[in-house]
Design an enzyme around this catalytic site. Structure first.
Site, PDB file in Angstrom:
ATOM      1  N   LYS A  70       0.787  -1.231   0.000  1.00  0.00           N
ATOM      2  CA  LYS A  70       0.000   0.000   0.000  1.00  0.00           C
ATOM      3  C   LYS A  70       0.815   1.275   0.000  1.00  0.00           C
ATOM      4  CE  LYS A  70      -4.227  -1.683   2.207  1.00  0.00           C
ATOM      5  NZ  LYS A  70      -5.040  -1.642   3.411  1.00  0.00           N
ATOM      6  N   LYS A 117      -7.425 -11.303  -3.133  1.00  0.00           N
ATOM      7  CA  LYS A 117      -8.407 -11.611  -2.094  1.00  0.00           C
ATOM      8  C   LYS A 117      -9.594 -10.646  -2.183  1.00  0.00           C
ATOM      9  CE  LYS A 117      -6.532  -8.683   1.460  1.00  0.00           C
ATOM     10  NZ  LYS A 117      -6.169  -8.328   2.784  1.00  0.00           N
ATOM     11  N   LYS A 165     -12.409  -4.942   1.037  1.00  0.00           N
ATOM     12  CA  LYS A 165     -13.221  -3.730   1.084  1.00  0.00           C
ATOM     13  C   LYS A 165     -12.684  -2.693   0.119  1.00  0.00           C
ATOM     14  CE  LYS A 165     -13.974  -4.180   6.096  1.00  0.00           C
ATOM     15  NZ  LYS A 165     -12.702  -4.505   6.772  1.00  0.00           N
TER      16      LYS A 165
HETATM   17  P1  TYM Z   1      -9.766  -6.400   8.039  1.00  0.00           P
HETATM   18  O1  TYM Z   1     -10.684  -5.350   8.539  1.00  0.00           O
HETATM   19  O2  TYM Z   1      -9.129  -6.224   6.702  1.00  0.00           O
HETATM   20  O3  TYM Z   1     -10.487  -7.798   8.002  1.00  0.00           O
HETATM   21  C1  TYM Z   1     -11.182  -8.283   9.128  1.00  0.00           C
HETATM   22  C2  TYM Z   1     -11.075  -9.796   9.202  1.00  0.00           C
HETATM   23  O4  TYM Z   1     -11.557 -10.394   7.993  1.00  0.00           O
HETATM   24  C3  TYM Z   1     -10.568 -11.250   7.439  1.00  0.00           C
HETATM   25  N1  TYM Z   1     -10.620 -11.155   5.987  1.00  0.00           N
HETATM   26  C4  TYM Z   1     -10.706 -12.211   5.170  1.00  0.00           C
HETATM   27  N2  TYM Z   1     -10.780 -13.530   5.424  1.00  0.00           N
HETATM   28  C5  TYM Z   1     -10.881 -14.352   4.345  1.00  0.00           C
HETATM   29  N3  TYM Z   1     -10.910 -13.929   3.062  1.00  0.00           N
HETATM   30  C6  TYM Z   1     -10.833 -12.607   2.770  1.00  0.00           C
HETATM   31  N4  TYM Z   1     -10.874 -12.181   1.520  1.00  0.00           N
HETATM   32  C7  TYM Z   1     -10.721 -11.682   3.860  1.00  0.00           C
HETATM   33  N5  TYM Z   1     -10.646 -10.340   3.930  1.00  0.00           N
HETATM   34  C8  TYM Z   1     -10.579 -10.028   5.242  1.00  0.00           C
HETATM   35  C9  TYM Z   1      -9.250 -10.725   7.969  1.00  0.00           C
HETATM   36  O5  TYM Z   1      -8.263 -11.723   7.948  1.00  0.00           O
HETATM   37  C10 TYM Z   1      -9.623 -10.288   9.356  1.00  0.00           C
HETATM   38  O6  TYM Z   1      -9.598 -11.390  10.247  1.00  0.00           O
HETATM   39  N6  TYM Z   1      -5.531  -5.617  10.519  1.00  0.00           N
HETATM   40  C11 TYM Z   1      -6.859  -6.146  10.643  1.00  0.00           C
HETATM   41  C12 TYM Z   1      -7.711  -5.526  11.728  1.00  0.00           C
HETATM   42  C13 TYM Z   1      -7.161  -5.600  13.116  1.00  0.00           C
HETATM   43  C14 TYM Z   1      -7.061  -6.753  13.916  1.00  0.00           C
HETATM   44  C15 TYM Z   1      -6.533  -6.307  15.159  1.00  0.00           C
HETATM   45  C16 TYM Z   1      -7.353  -8.088  13.721  1.00  0.00           C
HETATM   46  C17 TYM Z   1      -6.703  -4.541  13.847  1.00  0.00           C
HETATM   47  N7  TYM Z   1      -6.331  -4.969  15.104  1.00  0.00           N
HETATM   48  C18 TYM Z   1      -6.303  -7.194  16.207  1.00  0.00           C
HETATM   49  C19 TYM Z   1      -7.109  -8.975  14.764  1.00  0.00           C
HETATM   50  C20 TYM Z   1      -6.584  -8.526  15.998  1.00  0.00           C
HETATM   51  C21 TYM Z   1      -7.580  -5.914   9.327  1.00  0.00           C
HETATM   52  O7  TYM Z   1      -7.288  -5.017   8.600  1.00  0.00           O
HETATM   53  O8  TYM Z   1      -8.645  -6.706   9.129  1.00  0.00           O
END
Ligand code: TYM
Length: 326
Positions: free
Chosen positions: A111, A192, A195
């Site tokens: 990014k 993948k 959003k």
């Molecule tokens: P985020 O908001 O991108 O996604 C939230 C959760 O959804 C899962 N996910 C997916 N799983 C399968 N296939 C996909 N295409 C897919 N897209 C998203 C992500 O793996 C995630 O579990 N950095 C994190 C947010 C975060 C977080 C944390 C997570 C901040 N602090 C502490 C766990 C613990 C994120 O951007 O997720």
């Protein structure tokens, strides 16, 4: 009882990847775990987002958690920025993390690296995420496959902290589901589902209409050749559809493939299975959004409970590093 923490960014509509990778396992284990689930609004600030939109999406994401089946009586649900210990602990951890290890994070490479205008928050993003997790002494972090590297960094930071300052932080483990850990984009099956991909045809939003879901599955890109076989590397499009069918109905994608000779039949079944899985979620979501005051109360109570746990961890870490107690 395992202590669990996970989070989702309120940067867009919740989609099928969020559900299958994360939310669904949160719901499945809510009777077993002592779980904390947060809407990570501070992380959403690392990419440009309109303030009104962020406020709205934060509430929508909370509604999404409950609509997906989380029970606020069983788990603690809160907004990250409401619990000040996250950013306080993040600073302590930033003073232990190296530029080199953050430079190796693939999310930053994708990014922002090489761009002088990239925000510092995007670079330090994984340290805030580590603080989210470590503040709760979490044993387990249920996430999709794309977060694995971030959890590895969290483990490294915790181990290093403990080595240097004594046994203060719990070293967590990622739990990644067997199916649905990496849901791919329906239009670009080598990426993948996310959003941030602009093409709405590639993504199934959790609360969209049944017609939209059917249409998107029907238009999903499949691979050359017309046989239905499961081969995620060689035939990512059709394999993604088989993964989705497996995730929605149970069964293994390779076995399900043997039931089909035509893409059209497979797509019809995938569409129907997804619509059946998501219909009850959409109904609950619409109901919840009709009275946001209830959601606000849930989030306030969640933040109070979360703060007690997270403040205690911060105090322990601050004392270990030599900060004078107030
Ligand atoms: P985020 O908001 O991108 O996604 C939230 C959760 O959804 C899962 N996910 C997916 N799983 C399968 N296939 C996909 N295409 C897919 N897209 C998203 C992500 O793996 C995630 O579990 N950095 C994190 C947010 C975060 C977080 C944390 C997570 C901040 N602090 C502490 C766990 C613990 C994120 O951007 O997720």
């Amino acid at each position: 009882m395992a202590r669990v923490l996970s989070g989702i960014q309120p940067s867009g509509d919740l989609h099928l990847g969020n559900y299958l990778g994360a939310l669904r396992q949160w719901v499945q284990n809510q009777d077993r775990d002592d779980a904390y689930y947060c809407i990570v609004d501070l992380h959403a600030l690392t990419q440009a987002i309109d303030p009104d939109e962020l406020r709205r999406r934060t509430l929508e994401t909370a509604a999404g958690f409950i609509a997906a089946g989380l029970d606020p009586e069983k788990v603690t649900m809160f907004v990250q920025s409401h619990v000040v210990a996250h950013t306080r602990l993040a600073w302590l951890l930033e003073c232990t993390a190296s530029m080199g290890e953050l430079n190796r994070m693939t999310q930053f490479k994708d990014k922002g690296r090489g761009n002088d205008a990239v925000k510092v928050g995007l670079f330090t993003y994984p340290v805030l995420m580590a603080a989210d997790i470590l503040a709760y002494d979490a044993d387990l972090v249920p996430v999709g496959e794309d977060q694995r590297q971030h959890i590895e960094l969290t483990r490294d930071l915790a181990n290093r902290f403990n080595f240097q300052y004594g046994d203060v932080l719990v070293v967590p483990e990622a739990t990644i589901p067997a199916v649905g850990a990496r849901v791919m984009d329906l239009q670009q099956p080598d990426r993948k589902m996310s959003k941030s991909i602009p093409s709405p045809l590639g993504r199934i939003d959790l609360f969209e209409s049944a017609e939209d879901t059917m249409k998107k599955v029907k238009k999903a890109v499949t691979d050359t050749g017309d046989d239905v076989t499961y081969d995620p590397d060689g035939r990512p499009g059709v394999s993604n559809l088989l993964d989705l069918l497996a995730a929605a109905t149970g069964g293994s994608p390779a076995t399900l493939a043997t039931n089909y000779t035509r893409f059209g039949d497979l797509k019809a079944d995938v569409g129907t299975a997804l619509v059946e899985m998501l219909a009850p979620l959409r109904a609950r979501y619409t109901e919840l959004m009709s009275d946001p005051s209830e959601l606000t109360a849930v989030l306030r109570k969640g933040a109070e409970k979360a703060s007690i746990v997270a403040d205690a961890t911060y105090d322990r870490a601050a004392a270990a590093m030599g900060l004078l107690a107030p």
